[in-house]
Design a protein around this motif. Sequence first.
Motif, PDB file in Angstrom:
ATOM      1  N   ASP A 425     -17.894  -4.920 -33.185  1.00 15.88           N
ATOM      2  CA  ASP A 425     -18.414  -6.260 -33.494  1.00 15.88           C
ATOM      3  C   ASP A 425     -17.353  -7.178 -34.084  1.00 15.88           C
ATOM      4  O   ASP A 425     -17.393  -8.398 -33.864  1.00 15.88           O
ATOM      5  N   ALA A 426     -16.402  -6.615 -34.833  1.00 14.93           N
ATOM      6  CA  ALA A 426     -15.386  -7.467 -35.467  1.00 14.93           C
ATOM      7  C   ALA A 426     -13.964  -7.038 -35.129  1.00 14.93           C
ATOM      8  O   ALA A 426     -13.020  -7.766 -35.424  1.00 14.93           O
ATOM      9  N   GLY A 427     -13.799  -5.872 -34.508  1.00 11.48           N
ATOM     10  CA  GLY A 427     -12.477  -5.367 -34.162  1.00 11.48           C
ATOM     11  C   GLY A 427     -12.286  -5.294 -32.658  1.00 11.48           C
ATOM     12  O   GLY A 427     -12.502  -6.271 -31.944  1.00 11.48           O
ATOM     13  N   LEU A 428     -11.892  -4.113 -32.178  1.00  4.46           N
ATOM     14  CA  LEU A 428     -11.678  -3.912 -30.742  1.00  4.46           C
ATOM     15  C   LEU A 428     -12.994  -4.153 -30.002  1.00  4.46           C
ATOM     16  O   LEU A 428     -13.967  -3.440 -30.215  1.00  4.46           O
ATOM     17  N   PRO A 429     -13.047  -5.149 -29.101  1.00  2.00           N
ATOM     18  CA  PRO A 429     -14.326  -5.521 -28.473  1.00  2.00           C
ATOM     19  C   PRO A 429     -14.909  -4.402 -27.619  1.00  2.00           C
ATOM     20  O   PRO A 429     -14.206  -3.501 -27.151  1.00  2.00           O
ATOM     21  N   SER A 430     -16.220  -4.507 -27.405  1.00  2.00           N
ATOM     22  CA  SER A 430     -16.942  -3.512 -26.628  1.00  2.00           C
ATOM     23  C   SER A 430     -16.518  -3.549 -25.165  1.00  2.00           C
ATOM     24  O   SER A 430     -16.324  -4.619 -24.577  1.00  2.00           O
ATOM     25  N   SER A 431     -16.436  -2.359 -24.549  1.00  2.00           N
ATOM     26  CA  SER A 431     -16.079  -2.288 -23.134  1.00  2.00           C
ATOM     27  C   SER A 431     -17.235  -2.704 -22.226  1.00  2.00           C
ATOM     28  O   SER A 431     -17.082  -2.757 -21.015  1.00  2.00           O
TER      29      SER A 431
END
Length: 571
Positions: A425-431
């Motif tokens: 949600d705030a870091g590495l975005p969802s695939s």
Amino acid sequence: MKLSDEQLAVIQAPLGAMAVTACAGSGKTATAIRRLIYIRQLMKSSRGRVALLSFSNVAVDTFNKGFQQLAINLPDGVNLKRVEVDTLDGFFTSHVIRPHAHRTMGANQAAFLVSGSEPFLSGFSYWRDGSFPLPIAEFKVGIADGKTFFYSGTGDNHELLDQAKALELVGRLGRTGAYTHDLGRYWIYKTLSNQPAVLRALATRYPQILVDESQDLGMVHQEILELLIKEGVQVSLIGDANQGIYGFAGADGSFLRSYSTREGVSGFELTRNYRSLPPIIDLANALSGREDKPYREPQPGGLYFLGYKDAELERLFDRFRDCLDELGLQHEQAVILARGADRVAKLSGEVEPPGRGVMTAFTEAALLRDQHARFLDAFKLVSRGVVSLLEDAPSGLASKLLGAPQEEWMLRLRRVLWGFTRDADAGLPSSNLLGESEWHALLLQRIRSLLVHIQRDYGFASVANLGNKLSKRDLRNAPLNAASPVGKQGPEIRVETVHQVKGESIDAVLYVAKKAHIEALLGGTGDEEGRIGYVAVTRARNLFWLAVPNSCLKELRPKLVSAGFGELTNG
């Protein structure tokens, strides 16, 4: 599981070195944990410690959980703080490399591990006449007649390097404090050889060492243990020589086989298989020449072969899933096996992570985290990706973050990168997001914010051409995870190489093999190819399917039936 007389004999043996030859599924874990506790009880008030070492973090976690469960009921007089469970490399890194190796290396800082991708390593390549340079990360180390040597490649395809040139490169890299996994073992051996006080201190502190899965001991690990044995450490080996499948590292099980013949070493055997159904054990015995006994009673399942075509793999997987359902076996407790990473990628439908350059590190990390819950692997990729975006990062920073950093600022930075990796949600975005229009925009925004944070708190500026480094070229306007792996319309079944599942106990195994692999399996455990087949068979608890190419099915059918396989027709 009721302990057998053989297990009790191992557990309750007097203090001393031992060689325990154990069949697959023999309860080695339960035996090793109880032996560890019994040794600690025999040592009573001794200040010495006992170590149980293995080769994977998964094995170490299993040992630790079992140990904690059993330790609850121990009397107060047993000092459990003097027990250590670790991987071999982790143990020697903690006790030799980090505190002492820099002196032997000639470095002015603590030694640190490098992965091979660090830019500064380009200055440490081995130049061969008329060929491409060999990166130092591909150096391998051997020991023969007490002398170390360097080579590249594996097995019959290895190349002995010019020893003077190789040693100069290794020494020069050592003076920076850096080492690779293979060179780390070299520096452990050199440190213990050249600093006798360190060897004496280690032997005094750990007079008892147990090594699980000891058929996997490579030649350098063997020589390191020999140094400790000569210094008085009582080393006990536990393993199954028929599962020695790391010959490329000099690990073929011969060290375990010969250890019981040494003076002062007691030999034991574990011959009851608690894991597999009788037909699977019968095949394992025929392949290995053993006479292990089953603990379980016969029940539905067993040992079968069937033909397949590459063009019809999805149909094969459907049949396997249907069989699991009929037997009441969980899909999550099954595995599809193959030889080689390329073959596994094909069977699982994996595709190369999209993007170019450093972008692929972030796309692959998102896929590993979201599709496979492989958070550590995702963290490694994120760390390397972020460090590559720093203009003035210290040499070896990515590798130090992946290890166990000692400096406070590095520990804080590690926590920041872990948080970025885990938080979709705030870091590495969802695939799940569209790669080109959604995922890339969020990644760029969040990476910029992360780099501002790093510059403010740690003083490392970001590269000037960030937009070029994080280009969305080759990203499609589709979810990153849009590729649908073969045969995953129903519940997912993981696909692995045989080497990846070694040590596991699996309800059902489908081994998608080639002709050469099947012939090696039927040939027994006399060579490494045969031992790989043996490992595949002995992972299975209830069901083992061998998928045979249609092109050789007629030729191999009589041999498979003779070995005890039943045939599943394609009708």
